[in-house]
Every structure is written in structure tokens, then in C-alpha cells.
Design a protein around this motif. Structure first.
Motif, mmCIF file in Angstrom:
data_model
loop_
_atom_site.group_PDB
_atom_site.id
_atom_site.type_symbol
_atom_site.label_atom_id
_atom_site.label_comp_id
_atom_site.label_asym_id
_atom_site.label_seq_id
_atom_site.Cartn_x
_atom_site.Cartn_y
_atom_site.Cartn_z
ATOM 1 N N VAL A 25 14.061 -91.031 -2.034
ATOM 2 C CA VAL A 25 12.924 -91.449 -1.201
ATOM 3 C C VAL A 25 13.205 -91.258 0.286
ATOM 4 O O VAL A 25 12.261 -91.170 1.080
ATOM 5 N N THR A 26 14.485 -91.169 0.685
ATOM 6 C CA THR A 26 14.791 -90.992 2.096
ATOM 7 C C THR A 26 15.073 -89.552 2.490
ATOM 8 O O THR A 26 14.844 -89.159 3.645
ATOM 9 N N ARG A 78 17.293 -94.226 -3.817
ATOM 10 C CA ARG A 78 17.171 -94.341 -2.357
ATOM 11 C C ARG A 78 17.439 -92.999 -1.679
ATOM 12 O O ARG A 78 16.827 -92.679 -0.651
ATOM 13 N N THR A 95 7.916 -98.623 -1.423
ATOM 14 C CA THR A 95 7.018 -98.372 -0.290
ATOM 15 C C THR A 95 6.894 -96.887 0.051
ATOM 16 O O THR A 95 5.772 -96.386 0.226
ATOM 17 N N PRO A 96 7.976 -96.116 0.157
ATOM 18 C CA PRO A 96 7.812 -94.682 0.433
ATOM 19 C C PRO A 96 7.036 -93.953 -0.665
ATOM 20 O O PRO A 96 6.267 -93.029 -0.371
ATOM 21 N N LEU A 147 12.347 -104.110 -4.900
ATOM 22 C CA LEU A 147 12.784 -102.754 -4.579
ATOM 23 C C LEU A 147 11.844 -102.134 -3.544
ATOM 24 O O LEU A 147 11.484 -100.957 -3.633
ATOM 25 N N GLU A 148 11.453 -102.927 -2.561
ATOM 26 C CA GLU A 148 10.449 -102.478 -1.602
ATOM 27 C C GLU A 148 10.868 -101.222 -0.854
ATOM 28 O O GLU A 148 10.035 -100.377 -0.523
ATOM 29 N N ASP A 149 12.172 -101.070 -0.586
ATOM 30 C CA ASP A 149 12.614 -99.887 0.160
ATOM 31 C C ASP A 149 12.470 -98.608 -0.654
ATOM 32 O O ASP A 149 12.451 -97.511 -0.087
ATOM 33 N N ILE A 150 12.357 -98.730 -1.971
ATOM 34 C CA ILE A 150 12.101 -97.573 -2.831
ATOM 35 C C ILE A 150 10.616 -97.442 -3.109
ATOM 36 O O ILE A 150 10.050 -96.345 -3.034
ATOM 37 N N GLU A 190 3.374 -94.744 -0.180
ATOM 38 C CA GLU A 190 2.831 -93.994 0.947
ATOM 39 C C GLU A 190 2.610 -92.528 0.581
ATOM 40 O O GLU A 190 1.596 -91.923 0.967
#
Length: 577
Positions: free
Chosen positions: A548-549, A545, A475-476, A470-473, A479
Motif C-alpha cells: 500500500v505504500t 504495508r 485507508t490507502p 489495520l487503518e494504515d492498510i 482511497e
């Protein structure tokens, strides 16, 4: 469009995301498990939807009134409260020593959310009683506890706290209410308090006031405040010398009697140690601050349910792709943005509420002293975050849900404008959200030299490291956590500078909350594939998603405000405002 209890989401959280086996052994020995938890929550949801929600809009319309010095509540409230007490909800998490069921505080939190979402004005009655009972349990003499707690726990009697005075709001050191010694350990309490929620009502039974006052020889300031138990009726059944001076005329929570209370030599008894009343009162205040956070969460969920249902039914305008005309407004991007924003807060907030509640249970009941102490510090750290962030996001959610209705949201019959009005108070009472931010940035970050907050961040990082795929969730969130750590170290370095802490605190708390919500969304997305509910399996990762976006990036702008420091706020002379 009535209130919809979040049972499906609770089932997912309690069976797929959280492990109730993490709760102390005490509860397992009582036979508590996820099955019992869900059965209780389903019944609480049914009561909220069928009994409390139907009274919400009529109660707001009717309000409370005074007749011959007595408070008359909105039609149906007294009967609903009797049913609530008879069904055992007042005793849910109270200690068995005084007739409570002794169930986890985690269950209490989830019931509180549903009650608050269904009818915020009603929920204050049992919520304040529970807070008063907890303060009395922790600090009262054995005689006071035996005399008052069993009937408060059962719901036969209710409780309130009386802090605020016209000249003493946030600065309680300015309060003037006096306590003069009488015979046999009693005191005569004289003074006037304002903004007293549930100060009087027509439910029957005694009303137990916990009143802050000063002894004759008390030092000035907050170090000279004592706490007193002042009942509406004395032990022999005669009325005490207290009265309702007026009902406050408020923006919202019209069905909740917010009173001006006059204590005219009323008989009271000391709770705890002389001149240490603020310490005792904060037992209740901290309980209530978490409770108020749940009010913001509950209203956000209730408002979302109505807005989502309306958006799927309301036909207006063309779809972006030029499809059928007219189209349900759920197809429009701005409507989706608002609904997704509300839901992304609600579901992460509910998960965080459970996590904090489990820490409360550990702090009170774990077999290991070190585990209790560590959990207690985490609860202390997160209390201002829950109170302020949940009520800020809750109010914003109510406004967005109202906006979905357009003009229909502005008229009374749909109930959306009531959500906005009711949600507003949660940002103000039990310590304004600005005060909560100061508490977090100016006090809580410095606990154990910063070790508590750093340990909490380490826990979040450890959880993030356990997630794969679930790197796209993740990673943000990682950070944003790094940014929060940077801001935290900055505030710890300038902790002695009150101007810098004051300038940074509100934005800092919101960054803190966003990271916590992101942490929860990672956990939710990780757990979703294990759910038996296909809708949950599909929706949760999508919502994560979205968060986080579209929501988590706020942290960057807020961090820039924190780093700007106190200069821009102090630059304009007061005379030019």
C-alpha cells in the motif's frame, strides 16, 4: 535452487483467509474439504518440483524438432506427460460423466499455477486439452462428446485450438479456412493456421483440433465463423489429412511445439451451431485466458524463489549501515525493493486467483440460479483483469528477479533469462493484453448498465468496512477504490467514444488490478493473526504495508493518464511516426 511449491501460503489461504465451505454443496457431498485440498496440492507440488522443474532448463535447451514431418519433443516430456495423466491430474476438475474427478475448479487453478511455474512449456499440453474438452462439453453433440471426451479427460488424447491465420490474428473475421460439406454430416476442412500450441507431439494418442472455418454460404465477418472438431486420426484409426508445415522459432517456451498446421481437406465435424463458432470457441478462450494469467503468476513465484535464495547467499558490497564486508545482497535496499515487489504481487495475485476460481465453482454448481448468474458475471468482469494484469506483473516480476542476479541472471545456466523469455508470450497469446484492456473498459464495464462493476466495488467496500485495527492498510485501499470508482464512472459516460476508451483502457485495467490486489492484502493482513505459522503472522502485515505504500500509489499516476484522454495519443499525424 529448484522450484519451491507455495504450499505454506496455500495452506494459509485455504484455512485462514478463505472458507471452502463457501463452495457449493455438490463438492461437500463428495467429501471435499480443506484436508483433501491440501493433500492434493502437496502432491501436485511434489510432482511439479520433482518431475517437471528438472525438465525446464534442459527442455528449453533441446527444444522441439521436426523429423520426417513429425514433431519430436524435448527429452523426458513424453514420459512426464504419461505420468501426469496416469496420476489423474488431467481429470482433476473434469465432469465425472466423462471420467473426470469433478473436483472444484479452485483446485485446478492452484495446480495450474504450480505446473506453470515449474515448467510453462509442459503446462500448455494439459491446459489446452482441458480448454478444448470444456468447449466440447458445452457445445458438442452427444455423439462427439461420447466419442472424444473420455479419452481427452483421461489424458490419453490431447486437444488444441486452431484460430490464428497469417492474415487473421486478433481480427478473426478475416479468416479464410474453408469447410465443405461431405456425406453423413462431416466436412472437409482446408486452410492453414499459425501459432498453434501443442499442434503436434510424440506423446502418442490422438490430437483433437478445434478449428475455426467458414461454411460455403457463411456471411462475411465474425458472424460467419463455425467451429469444427478435426482429429489427427479418424475414428477408424487412419491418419487425417492434416500436417505440420513448420515449427515456429520463438523467443521462449522452446519445449512447446508451436506449429504451422495445414488442413488439406481434413475430415471434421461441426461443434455447436453453424456460423456461431466464435461463441463456442470463446468457451475455450475464456478458460485459457484465466489459465494464461496463472502462467504469469507461476513464473513470478518460481523466479522469486530463486532470486530470494540467491540474494541471501550472494556476498557483494557493504551493508547500508557499514556492517560486515562483503554482505549478502539481500541487505541492499534495491534488491529488497525488487524482491518485495515480486512477492507483494504473487501473494495478492494468488489470493485473487482463488477468489475468482471460487466464483467459477459457484457459477457452475450453486443450487440457486441467481447466485450462479451473479458469480458468472463477476468471472466475466475479472477475466481480462486476471489475464492481463497477472501476465504484465508476471513479466515485470521475472525481469526484477533476473536483475537480482546481475550478470549471472543474463547467462543461461541459472535459468533466470528463460523465465523472462517464457513469461513474455503470456502477455501476447489468447488475446493480447491491450485487447484484454479494451474488453474490460469497452465491454465488461457496461454489463447490466454498469450494475455488475458497481456491485463488485460495493463488495470490496463492504469487506473493507469489516476490518478493524489495520487503518494504515485499509485507508490507502479505500482511497484507491474511490479513485477507481471515479474513473469507472468516467468511462461509462464516454463508453460510445471508441477513441477515449482505447486511450484509457490499459492504464485503467492496471488501476483496477492494483485495487483488487489491495483488497486481497487487506484480507490477508486481517487473516494473518489466525495462522499457526509464526513466519506468516509476521510477514503478511509487513508485505501488506509494503504494497500500500510502495505499489498502490501507482494508481494516482495511472489515473492522471486516463484523465488526459485521447488527445495526446491522437495529436501526432501518422505520417510523422
Amino acid at each position: 535452487m529448484s522450484y519451491v511449491p507455495p504450499i505454506d501460503d496455500l495452506r494459509f489461504l485455504l484455512t485462514s483467509m478463505f472458507d471452502l465451505e463457501d463452495l457449493p454443496k455438490l463438492f461437500r457431498e463428495q467429501g471435499f474439504d480443506s484436508g483433501l485440498a491440501l493433500a492434493l496440492l502437496e502432491e501436485a507440488g511434489r510432482f511439479s518440483a520433482e518431475t517437471l522443474a528438472p525438465l525446464n532448463l534442459p527442455g528449453d535447451t533441446a527444444g522441439c524438432r521436426m523429423e520426417n514431418g513429425k514433431v519430436i519433443t524435448a527429452p523426458g516430456f513424453a514420459n512426464a506427460y504419461r505420468r501426469y495423466a496416469e496420476n489423474g491430474w488431467c481429470a482433476l476438475s473434469a465432469t465425472p460423466e466423462f471420467g473426470g474427478q469433478g473436483l472444484p475448479h479452485t483446485m485446478q487453478v492452484l495446480v495450474d499455477e504450480m505446473v506453470s511455474g515449474a515448467n510453462l512449456s509442459f503446462g500448455l499440453f494439459p491446459g489446452l486439452t482441458r480448454g478444448a474438452a470444456e468447449a466440447l462439453t458445452a457445445h458438442g453433440s452427444e455423439a462427439l462428446k461420447q466419442a472424444y471426451l473420455p479419452r481427452m479427460v483421461s489424458g490419453e488424447w490431447s486437444g488444441v485450438m486452431a484460430l490464428t491465420e497469417a492474415a487473421a490474428g486478433t481480427d478473426l473475421g478475416l479468416l479464410r479456412t474453408k469447410a465443405e460439406p461431405l456425406a453423413e454430416g462431416a466436412f472437409a476442412i482446408t486452410g492453414t493456421k499459425i501459432f498453434i500450441s501443442s499442434g503436434d507431439h510424440d506423446f502418442g494418442g490422438n490430437i483433437i483440433h478445434l478449428v475455426l472455418a467458414r461454411l460455403p454460404d457463411a456471411p462475411a465477418g465474425v458472424k460467419g465463423i463455425s467451429l469444427f472438431l478435426v482429429p489427427k486420426f479418424l475414428p477408424d484409426g487412419t491418419p487425417n489429412s492434416l500436417s505440420v508445415g513448420a515449427l515456429e522459432h520463438k523467443m521462449g517456451i522452446h519445449a512447446q511445439p508451436t506449429c504451422v498446421m495445414n488442413y488439406d481437406g481434413a475430415t471434421g465435424w461441426l461443434v455447436g451451431v453453424p456460423n456461431r463458432g466464435l461463441n463456442a470457441m470463446f468457451t475455450m478462450m475464456n478458460t485459457e485466458r484465466l489459465f494464461v494469467g496463472l502462467q504469469g503468476l507461476g513464473i513470478a513465484h518460481a523466479a522469486y524463489c530463486k532470486a530470494a535464495a540467491y540474494a541471501k547467499e550472494r556476498l557483494q558490497g557493504r551493508t547500508p549501515s557499514g556492517g560486515m564486508n562483503p554482505a549478502p545482497i539481500i541487505e541492499h535496499a534495491d534488491v529488497r525493493r525488487m524482491l518485495l515487489s515480486v512477492r507483494a504481487f504473487v501473494e495478492a495475485g494468488r489470493a485473487l486467483a482463488i477468489w475468482v476460481a471460487m466464483q467459477i465453482d459457484i457459477s457452475r454448481h450453486h443450487e440457486d440460479t441467481a447466485a450462479r448468474d451473479a458469480a458468472d458475471k463477476l468471472v466475466s468482469l475479472l477475466t481480462p483483469v486476471v489475464k492481463a494484469a497477472f501476465t504484465d506483473f508476471g513479466f515485470e516480476s521475472a525481469v526484477m528477479a533476473q536483475q537480482v542476479f546481475g550478470g549471472h541472471g543474463y547467462v543461461r545456466e541459472w535459468g533466470m533469462e528463460q523465465f523472462v523469455r517464457d513469461a513474455r508470450i503470456a502477455q501476447i497469446y489468447e488475446g493480447t493484453n491491450g485487447v484484454q484492456a479494451l474488453d474490460l473498459a469497452g465491454r465488461k464495464l457496461g454489463m447490466d448498465g454498469g450494475a455488475v462493476v458497481r456491485g463488485f466495488f460495493h463488495r470490496i467496500e463492504a469487506d473493507l468496512c469489516k476490518v478493524e485495527g489495520l487503518e494504515d492498510i485499509v485507508t490507502p485501499v479505500r482511497e484507491a477504490l474511490a479513485l477507481l470508482r471515479e474513473l469507472t464512472e468516467h468511462l461509462l459516460a464516454v463508453s460510445a467514444d471508441g477513441a477515449e476508451i482505447g486511450a484509457a483502457s490499459v492504464e485503467y485495467l492496471r488501476v483496477f488490478a492494483l485495487v483488487c490486489f489491495g483488497w486481497m492484502w487487506v484480507g490477508i493482513a486481517k487473516a494473518a493473526p489466525g495462522s499457526e505459522d509464526a513466519g506468516i503472522r509476521e510477514a503478511k502485515p509487513v508485505l501488506a504495508r509494503f504494497f500500500v505504500t510502495r505499489m498502490l500509489p501507482q494508481a494516482g499516476a495511472l489515473a492522471a493518464s486516463v484523465k488526459a484522454g485521447a488527445g495526446p495519443l491522437a495529436a501526432l499525424p501518422s505520417s510523422l511516426f
